[in-house]
Design a protein around this motif. Structure first.
Motif, short mmCIF file in Angstrom:
data_model
loop_
_atom_site.label_atom_id
_atom_site.label_comp_id
_atom_site.label_asym_id
_atom_site.label_seq_id
_atom_site.Cartn_x
_atom_site.Cartn_y
_atom_site.Cartn_z
N VAL A 1 6.57 4.13 4.10
CA VAL A 1 5.30 3.75 3.03
C VAL A 1 4.24 3.42 4.43
O VAL A 1 4.72 2.62 5.40
N ASP A 2 3.17 4.72 4.87
CA ASP A 2 1.95 3.59 5.33
C ASP A 2 0.71 2.80 4.65
O ASP A 2 1.35 2.36 3.75
N GLY A 3 0.19 2.75 5.35
CA GLY A 3 -0.93 1.31 5.21
C GLY A 3 -1.98 1.79 4.02
O GLY A 3 -2.50 1.33 2.79
N SER A 4 -1.52 3.34 3.40
CA SER A 4 -2.63 3.96 2.43
C SER A 4 -1.83 4.32 1.70
O SER A 4 -2.21 4.02 0.56
N GLY A 5 -0.31 4.19 1.31
CA GLY A 5 0.24 4.17 0.72
C GLY A 5 1.19 5.36 -0.04
O GLY A 5 1.91 5.92 -0.72
N LEU A 6 0.66 6.50 1.43
CA LEU A 6 1.64 7.60 1.82
C LEU A 6 3.54 7.58 2.39
O LEU A 6 3.45 6.68 3.01
N VAL A 7 4.29 7.34 0.66
CA VAL A 7 5.73 7.61 1.38
C VAL A 7 5.61 8.82 2.43
O VAL A 7 5.20 10.44 1.89
N THR A 8 6.77 8.90 2.53
CA THR A 8 7.73 10.08 3.92
C THR A 8 9.09 9.81 3.49
O THR A 8 9.34 8.47 3.46
N ALA A 9 9.66 10.76 3.19
CA ALA A 9 10.88 10.92 3.61
C ALA A 9 11.54 10.99 4.53
O ALA A 9 11.59 11.70 5.51
N ILE A 10 12.89 10.31 4.84
CA ILE A 10 13.72 10.44 6.34
C ILE A 10 14.36 10.54 5.98
O ILE A 10 15.28 11.44 6.86
N ILE B 1 9.01 0.93 -3.34
CA ILE B 1 7.90 0.90 -2.56
C ILE B 1 6.95 0.32 -3.61
O ILE B 1 6.21 0.60 -4.32
N THR B 2 6.57 -0.55 -2.56
CA THR B 2 6.09 -2.17 -3.39
C THR B 2 4.80 -2.32 -2.62
O THR B 2 4.16 -2.49 -1.35
N VAL B 3 3.99 -2.31 -3.38
CA VAL B 3 2.51 -2.63 -3.55
C VAL B 3 2.10 -4.56 -3.71
O VAL B 3 2.65 -4.37 -4.82
N PHE B 4 1.45 -5.17 -2.33
CA PHE B 4 0.83 -6.44 -3.05
C PHE B 4 -0.16 -6.89 -2.53
O PHE B 4 -1.26 -6.50 -2.04
N ALA C 1 -0.92 -4.26 0.80
CA ALA C 1 -0.15 -4.29 1.57
C ALA C 1 0.99 -3.56 0.95
O ALA C 1 1.68 -4.02 0.00
N TRP C 2 1.48 -2.68 2.03
CA TRP C 2 2.49 -1.91 1.47
C TRP C 2 3.68 -1.75 1.68
O TRP C 2 3.91 -2.12 3.02
N GLU C 3 4.85 -1.90 1.89
CA GLU C 3 6.34 -2.32 1.99
C GLU C 3 7.56 -1.32 1.31
O GLU C 3 7.54 -1.44 0.08
N SER C 4 8.47 -0.90 2.34
CA SER C 4 9.35 -0.26 1.31
C SER C 4 10.75 -1.07 1.66
O SER C 4 11.45 -1.32 3.01
N LEU D 1 1.31 7.05 -3.27
CA LEU D 1 0.87 6.57 -4.30
C LEU D 1 -0.62 6.03 -4.08
O LEU D 1 -0.59 6.14 -3.35
N ALA D 2 -0.79 5.24 -5.40
CA ALA D 2 -1.92 5.32 -6.06
C ALA D 2 -2.15 3.56 -6.50
O ALA D 2 -1.64 3.52 -7.34
N ALA D 3 -2.93 2.75 -6.16
CA ALA D 3 -2.68 1.46 -6.45
C ALA D 3 -4.24 1.32 -7.30
O ALA D 3 -5.08 1.68 -7.19
N ARG D 4 -3.68 -0.02 -8.21
CA ARG D 4 -5.02 -0.09 -8.95
C ARG D 4 -4.54 -1.74 -9.44
O ARG D 4 -4.28 -1.81 -9.85
N ILE D 5 -6.27 -1.92 -8.92
CA ILE D 5 -6.00 -3.45 -9.07
C ILE D 5 -6.87 -3.91 -10.26
O ILE D 5 -8.03 -3.18 -10.48
N ALA D 6 -6.30 -5.11 -10.66
CA ALA D 6 -7.39 -5.51 -12.27
C ALA D 6 -8.09 -6.97 -12.10
O ALA D 6 -7.03 -8.17 -11.36
N PRO D 7 -8.62 -6.78 -12.07
CA PRO D 7 -10.14 -6.02 -12.86
C PRO D 7 -10.51 -5.29 -11.15
O PRO D 7 -10.63 -6.15 -10.17
N LEU D 8 -11.36 -4.44 -11.89
CA LEU D 8 -11.84 -3.56 -10.61
C LEU D 8 -12.68 -4.65 -9.57
O LEU D 8 -12.37 -3.97 -8.99
N ASN D 9 -13.47 -5.10 -10.42
CA ASN D 9 -14.08 -5.63 -8.90
C ASN D 9 -13.88 -7.04 -8.37
O ASN D 9 -14.83 -7.71 -8.91
N ALA D 10 -12.59 -7.01 -8.67
CA ALA D 10 -12.07 -8.68 -7.76
C ALA D 10 -12.80 -8.53 -6.95
O ALA D 10 -13.10 -7.00 -5.98
#
Length: 119
Positions: free
Chosen positions: A83-92, A100-103, A72-75, A57-66
């Motif tokens: 989900v790991d810290g970079s947004g890689l989701v694994t089927a268990i 899968i939420t990014v904060f 942080a990622w959470e399932s 997964l990819a997260a994009r923050i707005a504005p880009l220059n924040a």
């Protein structure tokens, strides 16, 4: 090639000197903090067809220059998908409706992807 290296080194040295501080030492540099206004995640829907399959997964923050780009990622159900810290989701395990939420660190903004594991 030597001329290019000298030019590159000269530019780096000049930029380094320019970034060392303001010209008046009695007035320290101030930098404006640019706050996060939102975050998006893509893709928003993920279907994994095998246990162990992964999807980035990819997260994009707005504005880009924040200023604060920390995420942080959470399932919502790690027994189905993690989900790991970079947004890689694994089927268990089999399941559906897992979020899968990014904060964002700054502002607590969030975005989610809906994940199903259908082995």
């Amino acid at each position: 090639m030597t001329g290019r290296r000298i030019l590159t080194a000269s530019l780096i040295f000049t930029l380094a000197l320019a970034g060392t501080g303001c010209s008046n030492p009695s007035q320290p540099e101030t930098s404006a903090i640019i706050r996060v206004q939102g975050v998006t995640v893509t893709p928003q829907v993920v279907q994994l067809l095998a246990i162990g399959e992964t999807k980035q997964l990819a997260a994009r923050i707005a504005p880009l220059n924040a200023t604060d780009q920390a995420l942080a990622w959470e399932s919502s159900d790690p027994s189905v998908a993690t989900v790991d810290g970079s947004g890689l989701v694994t089927a268990i395990g089999a399941g559906a409706g897992v979020f899968i939420t990014v904060f964002t660190h700054d502002g607590g903004r969030q975005a989610s992807a809906n994940v199903s594991v259908l082995p």
